[in-house]
Each structure stands twice: as C-alpha cells, then as structure tokens.
Design a protein around this motif. Sequence first.
Motif, short mmCIF file in Angstrom:
data_model
loop_
_atom_site.label_atom_id
_atom_site.label_comp_id
_atom_site.label_asym_id
_atom_site.label_seq_id
_atom_site.Cartn_x
_atom_site.Cartn_y
_atom_site.Cartn_z
N UNK A 1 35.88 28.77 36.74
CA UNK A 1 35.77 30.12 37.28
C UNK A 1 35.31 30.12 38.74
N UNK A 2 35.89 31.00 39.53
CA UNK A 2 35.54 31.02 40.94
C UNK A 2 34.10 31.44 41.18
N UNK B 1 37.11 34.21 44.22
CA UNK B 1 37.23 35.12 43.06
C UNK B 1 38.35 36.12 43.31
N UNK C 1 41.70 34.41 42.88
CA UNK C 1 41.99 34.16 41.45
C UNK C 1 42.46 35.46 40.80
N UNK D 1 30.55 34.80 36.41
CA UNK D 1 31.05 33.43 36.37
C UNK D 1 29.92 32.42 36.45
#
Lengths: 425, 271
Positions: A162-163, A169, A172, A311
């Motif tokens: 996960x970013x 983010x 993504x 995240x």
Amino acid sequence: MEIVLVGLNFRTAPVEVREKVSFSTEQAQRAAEELRAQGILEETLVLSTCNRSEIYGVHPTAKRASAAALVNFLSNFHSIQPELLSPSLYHHYDHDAVRHLFRVSAGLESMLLGEAEILGQVREAYLRAHAAHATGPVLNRLFQAALEIGKRVRAETELGTRPMGVASAGMKLAERIFGKLNDRTALVLGAGTISEQVVSQLRDRNIGRLYLSNRSREKAEDFAKQYKGEVLDWGNWDSTLKLPDVIVSAVGVQEALLTKPLIERSMAARGNRALFLMDLGMPRNIDPTVSELYNCYLYTMEDLSEIVQQNRSARENEVPKAEVLVEEHVAKFISWQASVELIGVLDTLRGSLKERRAAFLHEKLAGMNHFSNEDREHIGALMDELLEKLLIAPAERLRAEKELRKKIQNVEAIRELYLSDREKP
Amino acid sequence: MNHTFVILTVLAYLLSMGLYVQFLYTGKELTGRLATLLMFLGLGTHYLALLMSARASHTVPYHDLQGAMSLFGWLLAVTYLCVEIYHRQRTVGAFVMPVILIFFFIANLMPTRPHATAPVHGVVFALHVTLSILAYAAFALSCVLSLIYLGEERLLRIRRLGDVVWRLPPLELLERMSHTSVMVGLVTILVGTSLGFIAVDRNIAEHYSYFDPKYIFTLFVLLLYIVYFRLARTAAWRGARASKLCVFNFVLVVVNFWVVNLFFSQHHRYF
C-alpha cells in the motif's frame, strides 16, 4: 569468524550527524578498501542511504576489538570527533548483525515502514562491493540472504503493497480507475515540491503524456525540460482541461482554480471519459462540488492523507508476519554459519592432531634405530589412518545434527576440549 | 459413477472458490494459479458428470431443468475462464465462483425426475441449446462484472479503501471485461437462435409450429444488449450508468426467462 556491524540511522542520529557520516559511492568504495588495507576487517560492505550509514564486515579474529577500530575509522574518514559520533552509533555482532541487516532489507527498519527503495539500495551496495572484491564468502552469503528475505517479505506480506506517500497514494488511486497509466495523459498544475513529487511518480509509472502548467512559464519550462513534459499556457482552461485523464493541482491560490462549470465543460468536451483529479493545494485548488460530476473522481490532500494513514496502520499489522520471516532466515543463516564453522573446527583439529602425531613419533622413534625410513613412513601412515577413523564418526554425527543450538554447542565443545586458544578458528 | 464426479466437482469448485477468495485478500500469485487450476479440474469433472447424466438418460443433459442449470454453471465457468485468461485478471473469480456453485448445487440437489424423451435430436439442435445457454452464461458474467464495477466505484467515491479494493481490477478493465462478455453473449445468442430456426425447419412436420413467444423474448434480449453495447460507448452512459443498465438487462432476462419459459413457451421449457 565474526560479523561486525557499526552504523547509525534516523533513529539514533540527527540529520546533521547523518549528513556528516554519509558515504558517496566513491567514498564507500574507498572506505572499504582502506578498512581492508588497515587490517580492521577482512570483508567489508558500506551501506549508505539518506537515512542510514552502516559498515558491515567480517573480522579476522573472533574478538570484538574491531568495533572500536571502526569508530575511530569513521571518525577519521569523515573528520568528525569520536565523542560526537559515538553516542549515535550502534554496534551489532554475529546473529544480531544478521538480524539487523535482514530487518533493514525487509523494510522493517525504514523510516517509511516497508518501503521498497531500501531493497534496491542494499542490492546496489552489495553489487558494488562484490565487483570491487570487498566482500568474501561470508558477506556474499549474508547479503544474498538479505536480498532473498527482502523479496520474500514483499511477496508474502502486505508490508510493501500500500502506498505511504500522498503522491503515490494518488497515483495508485488513478490506477484503480484507469489501470496502467502508460497510455494516459496527465496535467500537473504548479511547479513546487509537491508537484515535483507527483511528476516523479507519474514518470515512474511511464505516463503516456505529461503536460505541465504554471503561472511562471519559465519555471514550467525548466520543470518540463527536467521531466520531459510539455508546457501548456496558464489560464487557457477550456482548451487545456479537455486533454488529460489525470489532473493534479498544487498551487497557492485564494479561490478555487478549477470550478465546477469549468470541469463540466471539459467533461463534455472529452466525451465524459473518466477524469481523476488530485487537489494537493492549500487552500483547495479545485471546487469540492466537482466530485458530484459524473465520472469525476476528486481526491483532496485530506482524503489522501487519510488513505495514507489507513495504509500505515495496515502495514503495521503486517510487521509480526514479516518478523517471523526474518527470524526464519536468521536461523537459516546461523545454521549455515555453524556448518561452516564446524568444517573449520574439524580442519583445525585434524591439523593439530597431525602436528602432535608427528611430534610424538619423532620423540618415540628417536632411539629405535632398527626402523628403516620406509618403516617410519609406514607407521606414520598407519597413525594418520587411525586419526582419520577416530575423527570420521564424530564429524558425521556433528554434521547430521539437526538442532541448531546443539550443533553450535558441539562446535564450542570441540574448541574448548581439543584446541588451544591459538588454534581456535 | 456420476455421484463420484459430482462430489469431485463440488470439492474442486469449493476449493477453487476458497483460493480465489484468499487470492483476493492476499494477492499471492501462487494461490491465484492454484485457484485457476482447481477450476479447470472442476470443469473437467463437471463435464464428465454431465456426460454421465446424458448417457444414463439417453438424451442431451439439458433436456430437464436440472441438466440445463448444471450446463449453465459449466458454461459460466468456461466463459469466466476465457475472460480471466484473455484479460489476465483473476480477482473476479471470488465473485463468479459462488454463482457457479449455486447453480451446480441446485441442479444436483433437485429431486431427479424420470427423463422424458427429447422431441428433437441432432447436432444442430444440441448446438442451438448449448449456444443459447452459453449466451445466458455470458450475460450472467457481465452482470457480475458490472456489480463489481458499481461496488468498486462506490467505494472509491466514498473513499473506503479496504484490503480488497486495492486488488480489484481497475474500473476501465472491468468495463472492458463486461463488454467482452456481452459480446460473447450476443454472438452466441445470434448463432444459437439461427441454429434453432434451422432445427425447427427440419422438424416442423413432426413437433413444432413456427411461432413461439420465446422468439419475441430472444429478440427482446438481443435488443437490450445491443442497446447496452451502443450506449456503453456514449458520453452520457459510459461508466456506472452503463453498468447499471447491464445489471438491469440481466434482471429482465431472468424475469422474462422465467415467465416466458414457464407460462408461454411450448418448446423452450428450460433454456
């Protein structure tokens, strides 16, 4: 054989100290050469990133004196007083050093938990040291194992999926809508630090076409040159906004720069194809009601920060899984190390017994003149055979020992019982 | 023997579903590959179960509701696997497998009725029925894909991004997958219907009259999906609206299918 690690990182040293102790590629290579030339270490590898500087090495003897020598070396190499440096340094030996490196490689010791860059940095440092012949069998094995655990943690846990940054983010999320961005068009408004982070992320993802726009055209052109983008006129929104699939805005404005009617017109012009908007400005650059428009996906700095926070928590939940993998690899490495040491101990023991046998025969046969030289050689060969037979059974048993702790204990026992301090490998 | 294949199919499908769900949550490539492999195995045993059932009744396996539902499940699995391989996307498996399993379970848990002899035989008739059921399976798959699209789109809009959203296919890929599926459905229903007319033509004297309300219904289904196909590419409809239309179309298909087959059609009881 003893693995030594001396270093500092963002947890132990302030940025001012880290800056002073950081190594460029050339410095790292020079340091490795000097450490070996001065006899401080037999094998060396310098790992230096923006958040850490670490020297890994194998000491020629089993003593821990190398740590003090390494502190002095670091202090001289970077011209920094030892008393300033020492409080920031950590020292690890053998298993602890192995564990530390594996944790670094897995991203567990990174400022941004689970970041992927560190694995690449470890790989580069290792390849450079290997090419310069600074590493030997121990560090080769150690760093190959470190790269393996780094890959495994990323493949088998969620630690790196996960970013963790706002820009990544956002990218993504754009990929959640469009898939790969290599056939997409992006427009970045602004030429500040945040815009640069976004542009760098877009370039990493091979964005198909990159447009840049800024109030100062000159700045936008510099920016465009650096990142191979195209500059669009500032303010000519109706013709500008119909082009991109991704719009990122990070400029300082008092009122919303991109209003709902403006985006509505651009959506009509682009046939309502999905549009992803990232508002990274403060105050906000894009009218929040834009998110009500059909096929428009608007994310503000606040939204993205919240996603990053989610995240971070998700990554933290993955730490125990990653730690289990790290421990598994540490045990594997220690097992390998113990087998290697076992071979070393047995070789030394064999050598020692042969020396004693030669001395014994020399002494006992000195007065027995009726033995010819041939007989003496024959007696020597028979005694060698006996020694080999006596050694084979325990050696086999030691090799076959499955339990690591017992294996290490056995090696230690042989050392203590049969070898003098001088002979201990 | 047939029971053995049924049990093996259930086991393979159940395991495959479990692995697809695990893949959705963990993203482990090996888990995904195993899920696909087990689905292939399930398809094999499912096919053998259908074959055994056909041999036992000396007729096509879809002549009764049980067989038609089982064949529908099998063709849905085939269509899904083709879409998975074509688009290289397996996360959808976790959503499609339950549908396949439900159809397979219902088909095999229903009380067995004595088989009536099929009024029509032959390759053309068999192809007509198979292609028609394949079309409905493809439409069912497009409905599942559209539902995933709508769910993911909603989660992206309300910014609720759990573990699963990061692994689901991108929205535009889901749209393309749905289009592929509808395209398969349209082509197969066109070919299947044409073959149906040929079969009717050959058997007209014996069993069939030319008119059946099912023809109107099939034309209606064709129109619905052609409209979807057309609208999904227009500015006003592309995206969530097209997905909603796709789901709506399938609901209409199911309702009409039920009503037309049970109450109006003389020759299309189960497909």
